[in-house]
Design a protein around this motif. Sequence first.
Motif, PDB file in Angstrom:
ATOM      1  N   GLU A  39      -6.476  -3.567   0.401  1.00 20.93           N
ATOM      2  CA  GLU A  39      -5.296  -2.922  -0.186  1.00 20.93           C
ATOM      3  C   GLU A  39      -5.448  -1.409  -0.203  1.00 20.93           C
ATOM      4  N   GLU A  40      -6.659  -0.929  -0.394  1.00 17.97           N
ATOM      5  CA  GLU A  40      -6.882   0.508  -0.547  1.00 17.97           C
ATOM      6  C   GLU A  40      -6.748   1.280   0.770  1.00 17.97           C
ATOM      7  N   ILE A  41      -7.191   0.684   1.872  1.00 15.47           N
ATOM      8  CA  ILE A  41      -7.141   1.399   3.156  1.00 15.47           C
ATOM      9  C   ILE A  41      -5.705   1.752   3.557  1.00 15.47           C
ATOM     10  N   PRO A  42      -4.741   0.809   3.510  1.00 16.80           N
ATOM     11  CA  PRO A  42      -3.369   1.203   3.852  1.00 16.80           C
ATOM     12  C   PRO A  42      -2.780   2.248   2.893  1.00 16.80           C
ATOM     13  N   ILE A  43      -3.172   2.196   1.633  1.00 16.51           N
ATOM     14  CA  ILE A  43      -2.699   3.194   0.665  1.00 16.51           C
ATOM     15  C   ILE A  43      -3.218   4.570   1.059  1.00 16.51           C
ATOM     16  N   GLN A  44      -4.492   4.647   1.441  1.00 14.48           N
ATOM     17  CA  GLN A  44      -5.068   5.931   1.850  1.00 14.48           C
ATOM     18  C   GLN A  44      -4.430   6.460   3.130  1.00 14.48           C
ATOM     19  N   VAL A  45      -4.148   5.569   4.067  1.00 20.82           N
ATOM     20  CA  VAL A  45      -3.489   5.979   5.317  1.00 20.82           C
ATOM     21  C   VAL A  45      -2.071   6.490   5.011  1.00 20.82           C
ATOM     22  N   GLY A  46      -1.353   5.785   4.150  1.00 21.53           N
ATOM     23  CA  GLY A  46      -0.015   6.217   3.762  1.00 21.53           C
ATOM     24  C   GLY A  46      -0.032   7.573   3.070  1.00 21.53           C
ATOM     25  N   ALA A  47      -1.031   7.799   2.205  1.00 21.05           N
ATOM     26  CA  ALA A  47      -1.157   9.091   1.516  1.00 21.05           C
ATOM     27  C   ALA A  47      -1.455  10.204   2.518  1.00 21.05           C
TER      28      ALA A  47
END
Length: 114
Positions: A80-88
């Motif tokens: 879950e965290e990796i896509p959030i970081q990419v989006g940020a």
Amino acid sequence: MSLSFSSSVFGIQAAFHIMSVSAHNTANINTDGYKKQRVSLSEGNHGGVMVNIRESSEPGPGYQHANGNISEASNVEISEEIPIQVGAKHLLSANVAALKISEEMQKSLLDIMV
């Protein structure tokens, strides 16, 4: 300060908040009992961005220690965290690009006026 400039600055700050919370979650992925945090963005005053951080209430998986004690693991999922970081990262890049365009427009306007 122009509206486009301030909107870009608010967007950059929001991206940094998202990255910071996600990095904190990732750093605590192996901390027993840690509850992940999530960032939600909403419209603020004068075109700004309001950043709201909330803690998740969902439990982490339980496991049993060698001594028989049962503990709750962190509820952070790296998937879950990796896509959030990419989006940020993309949010940050888009706002930096908008900030550069705003600066170029203001320079062009000054050149026309002078």
